[in-house]
Design a protein around this motif. Structure first.
Motif, PDB file in Angstrom:
ATOM      1  N   GLN A 173      -6.261   7.028   4.815  1.00  0.00           N
ATOM      2  CA  GLN A 173      -6.277   5.663   3.843  1.00  0.00           C
ATOM      3  C   GLN A 173      -4.550   5.352   2.746  1.00  0.00           C
ATOM      4  OE1 GLN A 173      -9.535   3.872   4.378  1.00  0.00           O
ATOM      5  NE2 GLN A 173      -8.692   2.583   2.912  1.00  0.00           N
TER       6      GLN A 173
ATOM      7  N   GLN B 243      -6.097   0.935   6.366  1.00  0.00           N
ATOM      8  CA  GLN B 243      -6.114   2.066   6.952  1.00  0.00           C
ATOM      9  C   GLN B 243      -5.170   2.608   8.047  1.00  0.00           C
ATOM     10  OE1 GLN B 243      -9.646   4.118   8.660  1.00  0.00           O
ATOM     11  NE2 GLN B 243     -10.725   2.214   7.427  1.00  0.00           N
TER      12      GLN B 243
ATOM     13  N   SER C 125      -7.801  -6.151   1.548  1.00  0.00           N
ATOM     14  CA  SER C 125      -7.723  -3.956   1.017  1.00  0.00           C
ATOM     15  C   SER C 125      -8.352  -2.394   1.697  1.00  0.00           C
ATOM     16  CB  SER C 125      -8.742  -4.095  -0.002  1.00  0.00           C
ATOM     17  OG  SER C 125     -10.621  -4.781   0.779  1.00  0.00           O
ATOM     18  N   SER C 126      -8.680  -1.971   2.192  1.00  0.00           N
ATOM     19  CA  SER C 126      -9.215  -0.900   2.429  1.00  0.00           C
ATOM     20  C   SER C 126      -8.131  -0.378   3.791  1.00  0.00           C
ATOM     21  CB  SER C 126     -10.620  -1.366   2.481  1.00  0.00           C
ATOM     22  OG  SER C 126     -11.484  -1.204   1.561  1.00  0.00           O
TER      23      SER C 126
ATOM     24  N   PHE D  14       0.900  -1.250   0.001  1.00  0.00           N
ATOM     25  CA  PHE D  14       0.317  -0.151   0.347  1.00  0.00           C
ATOM     26  C   PHE D  14       1.253   1.154  -0.286  1.00  0.00           C
ATOM     27  CE2 PHE D  14      -1.981  -3.382   2.670  1.00  0.00           C
ATOM     28  CZ  PHE D  14      -2.862  -3.844   1.736  1.00  0.00           C
ATOM     29  N   SER D  15       0.209   2.218  -0.724  1.00  0.00           N
ATOM     30  CA  SER D  15       1.308   4.046  -0.430  1.00  0.00           C
ATOM     31  C   SER D  15       0.353   5.500  -0.007  1.00  0.00           C
ATOM     32  CB  SER D  15       1.858   3.834  -1.982  1.00  0.00           C
ATOM     33  OG  SER D  15       0.626   3.764  -2.615  1.00  0.00           O
ATOM     34  N   THR D  16       1.098   5.518   0.337  1.00  0.00           N
ATOM     35  CA  THR D  16       0.504   6.994   0.291  1.00  0.00           C
ATOM     36  C   THR D  16       1.850   7.926  -0.096  1.00  0.00           C
ATOM     37  OG1 THR D  16      -0.389   8.840   2.553  1.00  0.00           O
ATOM     38  CG2 THR D  16       1.760   7.426   2.892  1.00  0.00           C
TER      39      THR D  16
ATOM     40  N   SER E 268      -3.487   3.829  -0.520  1.00  0.00           N
ATOM     41  CA  SER E 268      -3.487   3.176  -1.906  1.00  0.00           C
ATOM     42  C   SER E 268      -3.089   2.008  -1.664  1.00  0.00           C
ATOM     43  CB  SER E 268      -3.934   3.927  -2.670  1.00  0.00           C
ATOM     44  OG  SER E 268      -3.730   5.329  -2.643  1.00  0.00           O
TER      45      SER E 268
END
Length: 222
Positions: free
Chosen positions: A104, A171, A168-169, A86-88, A106
């Motif tokens: 959250q 956070q 998924s999802s 995942f990334s931000t 991605s």
């Protein structure tokens, strides 16, 4: 939910160091990027000396074991075959030596010219978090978060966190420490939530919130 209690948190920091080096070898979840079927991330972006290749990541996972057994009505099993990324981009709050990223995230990773720092954390049940600080020159592009979960089922074998239930999802709130005494940084503390999707073979089980806490470990060679 995959949480640790307040009482477990009291002794958690000391126990996490042991998770990297101790345990019954019969229970060790051996990982190899070419032979075990673990789906490792492709070689991370960048040319920085602290980047982590698929082989390095396999080496990290070989140093921590899932704490297989019965816990609070659930059964913890072996490591999932998929390592999730995942990334931000941006969104970091900087302190004197710490950085906090939250929100959250991605699915998938982000690219840049260099991975300038890598941070490690481990969960109570043996889940592993690796965070990459991705830069372009002196500019921070964002952060990649790779998570390896341990399987979790009910006592009757119904899957809650499983390779048949995609994650998924994602956070999280993640506090990172540069920890100059090690060749890598630390995940000082992270509270995360991800959704374990439904399994068509167990249609009676709804989507499941996988809540996991990660914290720092000792220095790790990879």
């Amino acid at each position: 939910m995959k949480k640790i209690s307040v009482s477990k948190l009291v002794t958690f920091v000391a126990m996490t160091t042991l998770l990297w080096s101790c345990g019954d070898s019969k229970k060790k979840n051996s990982v190899n990027s070419s032979t075990t079927g673990i789906t490792l991330p492709s070689s991370p972006v960048g040319v920085g000396q602290t980047q982590v290749s698929a082989g390095n990541y396999a080496s990290i996972l070989n140093q921590v074991q899932c704490r297989t057994g019965n816990y609070n009505g659930f059964v913890i099993g072996n490591r999932l075959q998929t390592v999730y990324t995942f990334s931000t981009q941006g969104g970091a709050t900087n302190g004197s030596s710490q950085t906090t990223i939250s929100g959250q995230f991605s699915p998938g990773g982000i690219g840049g010219s260099e991975v300038s720092r890598v941070y490690l954390g481990v969960g109570y049940y043996g889940d592993v978090m690796l965070v990459q600080k991705v830069t372009q020159g002196s500019q921070v592009i964002g952060y990649n978060v790779m998570v390896s979960y341990c399987a979790m089922t009910s006592s009757s074998g119904a899957p809650y966190i499983s390779d048949t239930r995609p994650i998924s999802s994602f956070q999280a709130t993640i506090t990172l420490d540069d920890e100059v005494s090690c060749g890598h940084g630390m995940v000082d503390y992270s509270s995360t939530r991800a959704v374990s999707q439904t399994d068509p073979n167990y249609s009676y089980l709804p989507a499941f919130n996988a809540d996991t806490v990660f914290t720092k470990v000792g220095c790790v060679n990879f």
